[in-house]
Design a protein around this motif. Structure first.
Motif, PDB file in Angstrom:
ATOM      1  N   PHE A  73       0.822  -1.209   0.000  1.00  0.00           N
ATOM      2  CA  PHE A  73       0.000   0.000   0.000  1.00  0.00           C
ATOM      3  C   PHE A  73       0.860   1.264   0.000  1.00  0.00           C
ATOM      4  CE2 PHE A  73      -3.688  -2.399   2.094  1.00  0.00           C
ATOM      5  CZ  PHE A  73      -4.386  -2.477   0.908  1.00  0.00           C
ATOM      6  N   PHE A  74       1.996   1.215   0.702  1.00  0.00           N
ATOM      7  CA  PHE A  74       2.841   2.404   0.798  1.00  0.00           C
ATOM      8  C   PHE A  74       3.467   2.763  -0.552  1.00  0.00           C
ATOM      9  CE2 PHE A  74       2.529   1.458   5.303  1.00  0.00           C
ATOM     10  CZ  PHE A  74       2.456   2.731   5.857  1.00  0.00           C
ATOM     11  N   VAL A  75       3.651   1.771  -1.423  1.00  0.00           N
ATOM     12  CA  VAL A  75       4.136   2.055  -2.775  1.00  0.00           C
ATOM     13  C   VAL A  75       3.119   2.938  -3.495  1.00  0.00           C
ATOM     14  CG1 VAL A  75       4.722   1.060  -5.016  1.00  0.00           C
ATOM     15  CG2 VAL A  75       5.477  -0.075  -2.905  1.00  0.00           C
ATOM     16  N   HIS A  76       1.848   2.550  -3.425  1.00  0.00           N
ATOM     17  CA  HIS A  76       0.793   3.337  -4.057  1.00  0.00           C
ATOM     18  C   HIS A  76       0.656   4.700  -3.389  1.00  0.00           C
ATOM     19  CE1 HIS A  76      -0.714  -0.020  -6.494  1.00  0.00           C
ATOM     20  NE2 HIS A  76      -0.618  -0.781  -5.425  1.00  0.00           N
ATOM     21  N   LEU A  77       0.778   4.726  -2.069  1.00  0.00           N
ATOM     22  CA  LEU A  77       0.607   5.976  -1.328  1.00  0.00           C
ATOM     23  C   LEU A  77       1.610   7.040  -1.763  1.00  0.00           C
ATOM     24  CD1 LEU A  77      -0.231   7.902   0.926  1.00  0.00           C
ATOM     25  CD2 LEU A  77       1.076   6.492   2.531  1.00  0.00           C
ATOM     26  N   PHE A  78       2.893   6.703  -1.740  1.00  0.00           N
ATOM     27  CA  PHE A  78       3.909   7.704  -2.062  1.00  0.00           C
ATOM     28  C   PHE A  78       3.930   8.043  -3.552  1.00  0.00           C
ATOM     29  CE2 PHE A  78       5.646   6.142   2.025  1.00  0.00           C
ATOM     30  CZ  PHE A  78       5.699   7.368   2.678  1.00  0.00           C
ATOM     31  N   ALA A  79       3.621   7.068  -4.394  1.00  0.00           N
ATOM     32  CA  ALA A  79       3.546   7.351  -5.832  1.00  0.00           C
ATOM     33  C   ALA A  79       2.414   8.332  -6.113  1.00  0.00           C
ATOM     34  CB  ALA A  79       3.341   6.058  -6.615  1.00  0.00           C
ATOM     35  N   ALA A  80       1.274   8.120  -5.460  1.00  0.00           N
ATOM     36  CA  ALA A  80       0.132   9.006  -5.671  1.00  0.00           C
ATOM     37  C   ALA A  80       0.394  10.385  -5.086  1.00  0.00           C
ATOM     38  CB  ALA A  80      -1.121   8.406  -5.039  1.00  0.00           C
ATOM     39  N   ALA A  81       0.984  10.439  -3.883  1.00  0.00           N
ATOM     40  CA  ALA A  81       1.238  11.723  -3.224  1.00  0.00           C
ATOM     41  C   ALA A  81       2.174  12.595  -4.057  1.00  0.00           C
ATOM     42  CB  ALA A  81       1.829  11.488  -1.835  1.00  0.00           C
ATOM     43  N   ILE A  82       3.231  11.995  -4.558  1.00  0.00           N
ATOM     44  CA  ILE A  82       4.189  12.751  -5.365  1.00  0.00           C
ATOM     45  C   ILE A  82       3.586  13.112  -6.724  1.00  0.00           C
ATOM     46  CG2 ILE A  82       6.424  12.641  -6.533  1.00  0.00           C
ATOM     47  CD1 ILE A  82       7.355  10.794  -4.248  1.00  0.00           C
ATOM     48  N   GLY A  83       2.921  12.140  -7.331  1.00  0.00           N
ATOM     49  CA  GLY A  83       2.343  12.368  -8.662  1.00  0.00           C
ATOM     50  C   GLY A  83       1.226  13.385  -8.657  1.00  0.00           C
ATOM     51  N   LEU A  84       0.310  13.290  -7.686  1.00  0.00           N
ATOM     52  CA  LEU A  84      -0.811  14.221  -7.641  1.00  0.00           C
ATOM     53  C   LEU A  84      -0.343  15.639  -7.339  1.00  0.00           C
ATOM     54  CD1 LEU A  84      -3.541  12.154  -5.750  1.00  0.00           C
ATOM     55  CD2 LEU A  84      -3.464  12.759  -8.170  1.00  0.00           C
ATOM     56  N   THR A  85       0.671  15.762  -6.491  1.00  0.00           N
ATOM     57  CA  THR A  85       1.218  17.090  -6.205  1.00  0.00           C
ATOM     58  C   THR A  85       1.736  17.735  -7.480  1.00  0.00           C
ATOM     59  OG1 THR A  85       1.844  16.430  -3.959  1.00  0.00           O
ATOM     60  CG2 THR A  85       2.918  18.383  -4.863  1.00  0.00           C
ATOM     61  N   ALA A  86       2.460  16.970  -8.282  1.00  0.00           N
ATOM     62  CA  ALA A  86       3.004  17.489  -9.534  1.00  0.00           C
ATOM     63  C   ALA A  86       1.898  17.829 -10.521  1.00  0.00           C
ATOM     64  CB  ALA A  86       3.960  16.465 -10.152  1.00  0.00           C
ATOM     65  N   VAL A  87       0.877  16.963 -10.601  1.00  0.00           N
ATOM     66  CA  VAL A  87      -0.231  17.187 -11.539  1.00  0.00           C
ATOM     67  C   VAL A  87      -1.011  18.445 -11.178  1.00  0.00           C
ATOM     68  CG1 VAL A  87      -2.484  16.298 -12.265  1.00  0.00           C
ATOM     69  CG2 VAL A  87      -0.492  14.800 -12.288  1.00  0.00           C
ATOM     70  N   PHE A  88      -1.339  18.582  -9.901  1.00  0.00           N
ATOM     71  CA  PHE A  88      -2.127  19.732  -9.479  1.00  0.00           C
ATOM     72  C   PHE A  88      -1.390  21.046  -9.713  1.00  0.00           C
ATOM     73  CE2 PHE A  88      -5.097  17.532  -6.204  1.00  0.00           C
ATOM     74  CZ  PHE A  88      -5.661  16.828  -7.254  1.00  0.00           C
ATOM     75  N   MET A  89      -0.076  21.021  -9.586  1.00  0.00           N
ATOM     76  CA  MET A  89       0.709  22.231  -9.772  1.00  0.00           C
ATOM     77  C   MET A  89       0.894  22.548 -11.252  1.00  0.00           C
ATOM     78  SD  MET A  89       3.655  21.851  -6.827  1.00  0.00           S
ATOM     79  CE  MET A  89       4.435  23.377  -7.360  1.00  0.00           C
ATOM     80  N   ALA A  90       1.031  21.511 -12.083  1.00  0.00           N
ATOM     81  CA  ALA A  90       1.348  21.727 -13.493  1.00  0.00           C
ATOM     82  C   ALA A  90       0.111  21.827 -14.381  1.00  0.00           C
ATOM     83  CB  ALA A  90       2.251  20.595 -13.996  1.00  0.00           C
ATOM     84  N   VAL A  91      -0.894  20.993 -14.113  1.00  0.00           N
ATOM     85  CA  VAL A  91      -2.073  20.933 -14.989  1.00  0.00           C
ATOM     86  C   VAL A  91      -3.339  20.941 -14.135  1.00  0.00           C
ATOM     87  CG1 VAL A  91      -3.143  19.725 -16.933  1.00  0.00           C
ATOM     88  CG2 VAL A  91      -0.688  19.438 -16.488  1.00  0.00           C
ATOM     89  N   PRO A  92      -3.845  22.104 -13.757  1.00  0.00           N
ATOM     90  CA  PRO A  92      -5.034  22.183 -12.905  1.00  0.00           C
ATOM     91  C   PRO A  92      -6.247  21.447 -13.462  1.00  0.00           C
ATOM     92  CG  PRO A  92      -3.949  24.307 -13.042  1.00  0.00           C
ATOM     93  CD  PRO A  92      -3.285  23.423 -14.053  1.00  0.00           C
ATOM     94  N   VAL A  93      -6.429  21.460 -14.797  1.00  0.00           N
ATOM     95  CA  VAL A  93      -7.598  20.809 -15.387  1.00  0.00           C
ATOM     96  C   VAL A  93      -7.571  19.307 -15.160  1.00  0.00           C
ATOM     97  CG1 VAL A  93      -6.567  20.392 -17.662  1.00  0.00           C
ATOM     98  CG2 VAL A  93      -9.050  20.745 -17.450  1.00  0.00           C
ATOM     99  N   ALA A  94      -6.377  18.742 -14.931  1.00  0.00           N
ATOM    100  CA  ALA A  94      -6.274  17.306 -14.683  1.00  0.00           C
ATOM    101  C   ALA A  94      -7.027  16.902 -13.420  1.00  0.00           C
ATOM    102  CB  ALA A  94      -4.807  16.891 -14.575  1.00  0.00           C
ATOM    103  N   TYR A  95      -7.174  17.837 -12.497  1.00  0.00           N
ATOM    104  CA  TYR A  95      -7.915  17.574 -11.262  1.00  0.00           C
ATOM    105  C   TYR A  95      -9.349  17.160 -11.576  1.00  0.00           C
ATOM    106  CZ  TYR A  95     -10.206  18.566  -6.790  1.00  0.00           C
ATOM    107  OH  TYR A  95     -10.943  18.485  -5.639  1.00  0.00           O
ATOM    108  N   GLU A  96     -10.009  17.920 -12.447  1.00  0.00           N
ATOM    109  CA  GLU A  96     -11.390  17.616 -12.804  1.00  0.00           C
ATOM    110  C   GLU A  96     -11.485  16.327 -13.603  1.00  0.00           C
ATOM    111  OE1 GLU A  96     -14.086  19.044 -11.760  1.00  0.00           O
ATOM    112  OE2 GLU A  96     -12.888  20.426 -10.551  1.00  0.00           O
ATOM    113  N   VAL A  97     -10.510  16.098 -14.472  1.00  0.00           N
ATOM    114  CA  VAL A  97     -10.502  14.868 -15.271  1.00  0.00           C
ATOM    115  C   VAL A  97     -10.419  13.648 -14.353  1.00  0.00           C
ATOM    116  CG1 VAL A  97      -9.212  13.507 -16.956  1.00  0.00           C
ATOM    117  CG2 VAL A  97      -9.496  15.977 -17.297  1.00  0.00           C
TER     118      VAL A  97
END
Length: 212
Positions: free
Chosen positions: A51-75
């Protein structure tokens, strides 16, 4: 940080997710029935590590996505709602399989049990999709650091999954035997879970339209 109302809904979503049939549950039940409670609990250690593999991958990835591509949040929010609908269909469709139909597994060492539990969890597409699609529905940059929110949600999901899977590993044989003699309750559980998942998906879609 994350509002209490949203956190309670997320906990409900995490609970429904862990109760839907998937590789982790089927592996833990099969291992517990075939090799005993101790083997089931040992396997759970590996599952939690995955589970921790998914947790840290998601935490790092979502942070980058939200900062770089706001529209990706809605998608991702739409993808998450569709994923919940898919889980609902898996529970409601004719001939849906019960997770308490254990597979026959040969005895393994504690080291291999942990490794297999880890690989089953880390490579579990159900968990990966949950982290990548359902997570964003409960994260908002307005509530602070996206990374911290992701960690909090991840630890919450892990706590819920660990608690439920521990009970399953400890009582798998008894639960499976009870359901064999009470198939009506098994069907009721499936339909209840399916309708709740569908309801959660509809709620999320309606909420998006209201805030659009």
């Amino acid at each position: 940080m994350i509002p209490l109302h949203d956190m309670l809904i997320f906990i409900a979503a995490a609970l429904l997710m862990v109760l839907t049939p998937g590789p982790n549950m089927i592996y833990l039940i099969s291992r517990s029935i075939c090799q005993g409670r101790r083997a089931g609990v040992t396997s759970l250690v590996g599952v939690v590590a995955g589970f921790f593999v998914h947790l840290f991958a998601a935490a790092i990835g979502l942070t980058a996505v939200f900062m770089a591509v706001p529209v990706a949040y809605e998608v991702l929010k739409w993808v998450g709602a569709l994923y919940l609908m898919w889980l609902a269909w898996q529970a409601l469709k004719p001939g849906a399989r019960s997770p308490f139909e254990a597979q026959q597994l040969p005895p393994d060492s504690s080291r291999k049990l942990i490794l297999m539990g880890f690989l089953t969890s880390a490579l579990n597409p159900k968990i990966a999709v949950f982290y990548l699609s359902v997570f964003p529905q409960f994260i908002s940059p307005e509530h602070g650091s996206v990374f911290i929110q992701s960690i909090i949600l991840g630890l919450t999901q892990i706590s819920v999954s660990f608690s439920v899977n521990l009970l399953i590993a400890l009582f798998a044989s008894g639960i499976a035997a009870w359901f064999v003699h009470n198939p009506l309750w098994l069907a009721t559980q499936r339909y209840f879970m399916g309708f709740v998942l569908a309801g959660l998906a509809v709620r999320l879609l309606l909420e998006q339209r209201q805030t659009a």
